[in-house]
Design a protein around this motif. Structure first.
Motif, PDB file in Angstrom:
ATOM      1  N   PHE A   2       0.725  -1.263   0.077  1.00 48.89           N
ATOM      2  CA  PHE A   2       0.061   0.051   0.112  1.00 48.89           C
ATOM      3  C   PHE A   2       0.834   1.120  -0.170  1.00 48.89           C
ATOM      4  O   PHE A   2       1.804   1.467   0.649  1.00 48.89           O
ATOM      5  CB  PHE A   2      -0.879  -0.060   1.201  1.00 48.89           C
ATOM      6  N   ASN A   3       0.766   2.097  -0.931  1.00 54.88           N
ATOM      7  CA  ASN A   3       1.307   3.488  -0.994  1.00 54.88           C
ATOM      8  C   ASN A   3       0.306   4.544  -1.118  1.00 54.88           C
ATOM      9  O   ASN A   3       0.556   5.560  -1.261  1.00 54.88           O
ATOM     10  CB  ASN A   3       2.357   3.572  -2.174  1.00 54.88           C
ATOM     11  N   GLU A   7      -2.529   1.793  -6.419  1.00 56.27           N
ATOM     12  CA  GLU A   7      -1.340   0.791  -6.769  1.00 56.27           C
ATOM     13  C   GLU A   7      -1.140  -0.356  -5.719  1.00 56.27           C
ATOM     14  O   GLU A   7      -0.094  -1.121  -5.757  1.00 56.27           O
ATOM     15  CB  GLU A   7      -0.070   1.586  -6.701  1.00 56.27           C
ATOM     16  N   TYR A   8      -1.981  -0.647  -4.864  1.00 52.38           N
ATOM     17  CA  TYR A   8      -2.008  -1.639  -3.887  1.00 52.38           C
ATOM     18  C   TYR A   8      -1.893  -2.962  -4.553  1.00 52.38           C
ATOM     19  O   TYR A   8      -2.789  -3.421  -5.366  1.00 52.38           O
ATOM     20  CB  TYR A   8      -3.201  -1.735  -2.867  1.00 52.38           C
ATOM     21  N   ALA A   9      -0.786  -3.877  -4.206  1.00 51.82           N
ATOM     22  CA  ALA A   9      -0.834  -5.160  -4.809  1.00 51.82           C
ATOM     23  C   ALA A   9      -0.026  -6.145  -3.844  1.00 51.82           C
ATOM     24  O   ALA A   9       0.961  -5.455  -3.247  1.00 51.82           O
ATOM     25  CB  ALA A   9      -0.285  -5.047  -6.347  1.00 51.82           C
ATOM     26  N   ALA A  10      -0.278  -7.343  -3.775  1.00 55.56           N
ATOM     27  CA  ALA A  10       0.353  -8.214  -2.832  1.00 55.56           C
ATOM     28  C   ALA A  10      -0.014  -9.355  -3.377  1.00 55.56           C
ATOM     29  O   ALA A  10      -1.098  -9.787  -3.668  1.00 55.56           O
ATOM     30  CB  ALA A  10      -0.106  -8.014  -1.358  1.00 55.56           C
ATOM     31  N   ILE A  21      -3.042 -13.101  -6.616  1.00 52.44           N
ATOM     32  CA  ILE A  21      -2.890 -11.647  -6.379  1.00 52.44           C
ATOM     33  C   ILE A  21      -3.903 -10.779  -5.789  1.00 52.44           C
ATOM     34  O   ILE A  21      -5.122 -11.045  -6.360  1.00 52.44           O
ATOM     35  CB  ILE A  21      -2.314 -11.117  -7.906  1.00 52.44           C
ATOM     36  N   VAL A  22      -3.706 -10.161  -4.729  1.00 52.65           N
ATOM     37  CA  VAL A  22      -4.719  -9.277  -4.135  1.00 52.65           C
ATOM     38  C   VAL A  22      -4.105  -7.863  -4.489  1.00 52.65           C
ATOM     39  O   VAL A  22      -3.135  -7.479  -4.555  1.00 52.65           O
ATOM     40  CB  VAL A  22      -4.809  -9.153  -2.653  1.00 52.65           C
ATOM     41  N   ARG A  23      -5.193  -7.042  -5.507  1.00 49.06           N
ATOM     42  CA  ARG A  23      -4.587  -5.763  -5.871  1.00 49.06           C
ATOM     43  C   ARG A  23      -5.798  -4.885  -5.854  1.00 49.06           C
ATOM     44  O   ARG A  23      -6.979  -5.231  -5.916  1.00 49.06           O
ATOM     45  CB  ARG A  23      -4.024  -5.848  -7.308  1.00 49.06           C
ATOM     46  N   HIS A 126      -6.362  -7.815   4.137  1.00 52.54           N
ATOM     47  CA  HIS A 126      -5.915  -6.731   3.176  1.00 52.54           C
ATOM     48  C   HIS A 126      -6.617  -5.463   3.449  1.00 52.54           C
ATOM     49  O   HIS A 126      -6.183  -4.522   3.629  1.00 52.54           O
ATOM     50  CB  HIS A 126      -5.871  -7.126   1.824  1.00 52.54           C
ATOM     51  N   LEU A 127      -8.161  -5.684   3.544  1.00 51.41           N
ATOM     52  CA  LEU A 127      -8.800  -4.461   3.744  1.00 51.41           C
ATOM     53  C   LEU A 127      -8.542  -3.722   5.041  1.00 51.41           C
ATOM     54  O   LEU A 127      -8.542  -2.620   5.068  1.00 51.41           O
ATOM     55  CB  LEU A 127     -10.413  -4.983   3.365  1.00 51.41           C
TER      56      LEU A 127
END
Length: 184
Positions: A2-3, A7-10, A21-23, A126-127
């Motif tokens: 997270f930035n 662009e969140y991706a993990a 992929i979680v994005r 993630h949320l």
């Protein structure tokens, strides 16, 4: 990771070891989101949207994919394959001042073939991670009483859950995101 932007991706793994992929959901994900709607059962769609629904309208697709990633956060989970096969989606939308402060409404939709593989926990974690950085202290969920899978999922999550209200058609539950309550 997270930035503060879209662009969140993990990467993560399901219980069976499948890589996912979680994005952050993007405006270009309308077809992926519609594909997920086609792939889930009529019952799952009914429990998610509180009505019989086969597909999302163009207005709904716009609402669910063209988000600000500030008050409306949406994540999509896809397989690590060439077509980015969508298998789940989750989102939260912060509540207005009239509805209370520090809270957000949570919604999840997981494809049938991937239920009971830890996707709900992956999305919730993630949320929650994003929400906490934005000052959200709780999620509120509105669940149909017959949606036993979601009720059980929340009761067994690592976050404290409280029933807020119950009517004949909806149960309201809160998920406490306070860091002092989370288990490791």
């Amino acid at each position: 990771m997270f930035n503060g932007s879209h662009e969140y991706a993990a990467k993560d793994r399901l219980k069976d070891g499948t890589a996912v992929i979680v994005r952050a959901i993007r405006a270009s994900d309308k077809d992926l989101l519609q594909q997920l709607m086609k792939d889930v059962s009529a019952e799952s769609r009914y429990f998610r949207f509180f009505c019989a629904k086969k597909l999302l309208t163009s207005q709904e697709l716009k609402y669910f994919t063209e988000i600000d990633f500030d008050s409306h956060i949406g994540l999509i989970v896809s397989l690590c394959d060439d077509s980015e096969t969508p298998i789940a989606v989750g989102r939260y939308i912060t509540q207005t001042e009239d509805e209370g402060t520090g809270g957000a409404e949570l919604a999840l939709l997981v494809g049938e073939d991937y239920q009971r593989q830890g996707l709900g926990n992956i999305l919730l974690d993630h949320l929650a991670q994003i929400a906490i950085t934005k000052g959200v202290s709780e999620f509120v969920c509105y669940i149909m009483p017959e949606n036993s899978k979601m009720l059980s999922f929340l009761r067994h999550s690592k976050y404290p859950v409280n029933r807020l209200q119950r009517s004949a058609s909806v149960i309201s539950m809160s998920v406490d995101l306070s860091s002092e309550h989370k288990s490791a």
